[in-house]
Each structure stands twice: as structure tokens, then as C-alpha cells.
Design a protein around this motif. Structure first.
Motif, short mmCIF file in Angstrom:
data_model
loop_
_atom_site.label_atom_id
_atom_site.label_comp_id
_atom_site.label_asym_id
_atom_site.label_seq_id
_atom_site.Cartn_x
_atom_site.Cartn_y
_atom_site.Cartn_z
N ASP A 1 48.97 23.28 20.47
CA ASP A 1 48.42 23.64 19.16
C ASP A 1 49.21 23.04 18.01
O ASP A 1 48.64 22.60 17.01
CB ASP A 1 48.36 25.17 19.01
N VAL B 1 39.68 23.42 10.23
CA VAL B 1 38.82 23.45 11.43
C VAL B 1 39.46 22.67 12.58
O VAL B 1 39.78 21.49 12.44
CB VAL B 1 37.42 22.88 11.12
N PRO B 2 39.65 23.34 13.73
CA PRO B 2 40.26 22.69 14.90
C PRO B 2 39.28 21.71 15.58
O PRO B 2 38.60 22.07 16.52
CB PRO B 2 40.61 23.87 15.82
N GLU C 1 38.66 21.35 19.34
CA GLU C 1 37.86 22.34 20.08
C GLU C 1 36.39 21.93 20.18
O GLU C 1 35.63 22.52 20.93
CB GLU C 1 37.95 23.70 19.39
N TYR D 1 30.75 21.03 14.65
CA TYR D 1 31.95 20.78 13.82
C TYR D 1 31.63 20.78 12.33
O TYR D 1 32.29 21.47 11.53
CB TYR D 1 32.60 19.45 14.23
N ALA E 1 31.00 24.09 10.92
CA ALA E 1 32.23 24.89 10.76
C ALA E 1 32.94 24.51 9.46
O ALA E 1 33.44 25.38 8.73
CB ALA E 1 33.15 24.68 11.96
N GLU F 1 33.56 27.04 6.30
CA GLU F 1 34.87 27.34 5.68
C GLU F 1 34.72 27.46 4.17
O GLU F 1 35.43 28.22 3.52
CB GLU F 1 35.88 26.21 5.99
N ARG G 1 30.44 28.06 21.06
CA ARG G 1 31.73 27.54 20.56
C ARG G 1 32.03 28.12 19.17
O ARG G 1 33.14 28.58 18.91
CB ARG G 1 31.64 26.01 20.50
N LEU G 2 31.05 28.09 18.29
CA LEU G 2 31.28 28.59 16.93
C LEU G 2 31.64 30.07 16.95
O LEU G 2 32.53 30.52 16.23
CB LEU G 2 30.03 28.34 16.07
N ARG H 1 33.02 31.73 19.47
CA ARG H 1 34.36 31.89 20.05
C ARG H 1 35.44 31.58 19.03
O ARG H 1 36.51 32.20 19.01
CB ARG H 1 34.48 30.94 21.26
N LEU H 2 35.19 30.60 18.14
CA LEU H 2 36.19 30.21 17.16
C LEU H 2 36.12 31.06 15.89
O LEU H 2 36.88 30.84 14.95
CB LEU H 2 36.02 28.72 16.81
N TYR I 1 33.38 31.51 13.80
CA TYR I 1 32.50 31.08 12.72
C TYR I 1 31.15 31.77 12.82
O TYR I 1 30.47 31.66 13.85
CB TYR I 1 32.29 29.55 12.76
#
Ligand code: SAH
Length: 210
Positions: free
Chosen positions: A3, A34-35, A38, A92, A95, A99, A122-123, A125-126, A128
Motif C-alpha cells: 500500500d 482513488v486507489p 484496485e 475508476y 470513483a 470523490e 468493486r466500488l 467494497r472500496l 464508493y
């Protein structure tokens, strides 16, 4: 890469974008948050913070970070604005916009059901809160009130469809690529009561709109 490595790479990417692009600090802060690693397939994880597009499966690509920055900046949105995205892909770009506008304000539609499903998971889990639907951007979210802004991450050959422009309130903006492969331009429409104003923002390369 762990990370801390990803975070350092992301800071470096944003420093480069800040030098090269004339975009708002708010946009750069969103990119820095934003990662991206991922969102790209695991085998490309080490290249997640290079400023270039990457394949995300199903013949689709995630745009290069500078393109996401430029498009996000052209949208000119702030906290609380409601935004419509056509072409979720890996999620992505959604996301990055989330933000800026905050939870619950991004509505995204993706043509390929498998990509829509993966992006939704995915969104979530992160962390968003983005609404993702599988379907066609021309007909998605029929029951939602008009949006403050919309953008496309796929290129309609003959200009941005009226059905998408009509989803945006007067005074709102639509950003996206238009045209066929090799001759695409990035455009920004500003929707007025009676007419639509169009600006050209240069040559680009996107996947075609289905
Ligand atoms: N913003 C994305 C980029 C995805 S590439 C990201 O950050 O990853 C463009 C996407 O548009 C592709 O996934 C493609 O399947 C989708 N697309 C193409 N035509 C579409 C249509 N008519 N409606 C909705 N999505 C479409």
C-alpha cells in the motif's frame, strides 16, 4: 508492491499531472484519493500509476489518468451535484467523480453486464456509493431527475445522442469523445434553455459507443 508503494506512486503521478495540466486542485485531490491499482487487472497492478490506458477485459480500457483528470475538470462539478456516467468500465472514473460530488450522486451505466457487475462490487467494497446499472446509456435511469452533468467514456460516431443531452438540466454540462476511430474529438456541451453550446477540447482515442 504494498500500500505504501502504491501511495507513493500515486503521489508522484499527481505531481506530474499538476506540472503538465491546467486542472483544478480539487480534481487532482480526487485522483490522489482513488486507489487506481484496485481497478486494474492484478497483472497490471505495478503499472496502475503510469499515465496510460490499461486493458480491463471485454476489449475495453480504463482511460489514462490525465484523460480522467481533464474530463473531470471539464465537468466542473462540486459537492452535491448529480452526475450521469455512460460507460462504467472498471468504475475508476466514477470513483474519481464520486470523490468530488459525494456519496449517492454518481449514476453510471455500462453496456457489458459482466463489467457492470464487477464494477458495482468493486466500488461497494472500496466504499464508493455509486449507482451502477447494466444497459445502454441512451435509455438508462429513465426515472431519475435531470442531472447537473453527464459524461461519456465511449465515443458515439455521430455526436452525443440527444437522449443523453436531454438528461441534463439547463446550465449543465455534457463531456465526451465523439467521432470515429482516428478522428475523435473531446467535446463539452453546455446545455441552454433553447440551444446547446459546443466547445472542442482536442483529439482523443476512446472505444466506440455500442
Ligand atoms: N470510465 C471507465 C472507462 C471504460 S471504457 C473506467 O474508468 O474504467 C468505456 C466503456 O463504455 C466500456 O466499458 C464499454 O463497454 C462502455 N460502453 C460502450 N457503449 C456503451 C453504451 N451504449 N452504453 C453504456 N456503456 C457503453
Amino acid at each position: 508492491m504494498d500500500d505504501a508503494d502504491h501511495e507513493a506512486a500515486r503521489r508522484e503521478l499527481v505531481a506530474g499531472l499538476r506540472r503538465r495540466l491546467d486542472v483544478d486542485e480539487r480534481t487532482l485531490a480526487a485522483i490522489e484519493s482513488v486507489p487506481r491499482h484496485e481497478f486494474v487487472p492484478e497483472r497490471h497492478g505495478s503499472r496502475a500509476y503510469a499515465d496510460r490506458p490499461l486493458p480491463i477485459g471485454h476489449d475495453q480500457t480504463i482511460s489514462a489518468p490525465h484523460m480522467v483528470a481533464v474530463m473531470t475538470d471539464l465537468l466542473d462539478v462540486g459537492p452535491g451535484d448529480r452526475v450521469f456516467e455512460v460507460g462504467t468500465g472498471c468504475g475508476y472514473h466514477a470513483a474519481v467523480v464520486a470523490e468530488i460530488v459525494g456519496p449517492g450522486n454518481v449514476y453510471s451505466v455500462e453496456y457489458v453486464p459482466e463489467l457492470a457487475e464487477a464494477a458495482r462490487e468493486r466500488l461497494q467494497r472500496l466504499g464508493y456509493d455509486v449507482t451502477v446499472r447494466a444497459g445502454d446509456g441512451r435509455t438508462a435511469f429513465p426515472d431519475e431527475a435531470r442531472f447537473d452533468a453527464a459524461y461519456l467514456t465511449c465515443a458515439p460516431a455521430d455526436g452525443i445522442p440527444d437522449q443523453i443531452v436531454d438528461r441534463v438540466r439547463s446550465g449543465g454540462r455534457v463531456v465526451g469523445p465523439v467521432g470515429r476511430a482516428g478522428t475523435q474529438r473531446l467535446v463539452r456541451l453546455t446545455v441552454g434553455e433553447e440551444s446547446v453550446d459546443r466547445e472542442d477540447h482536442g483529439g482523443v482515442r476512446f472505444v466506440p459507443m455500442q
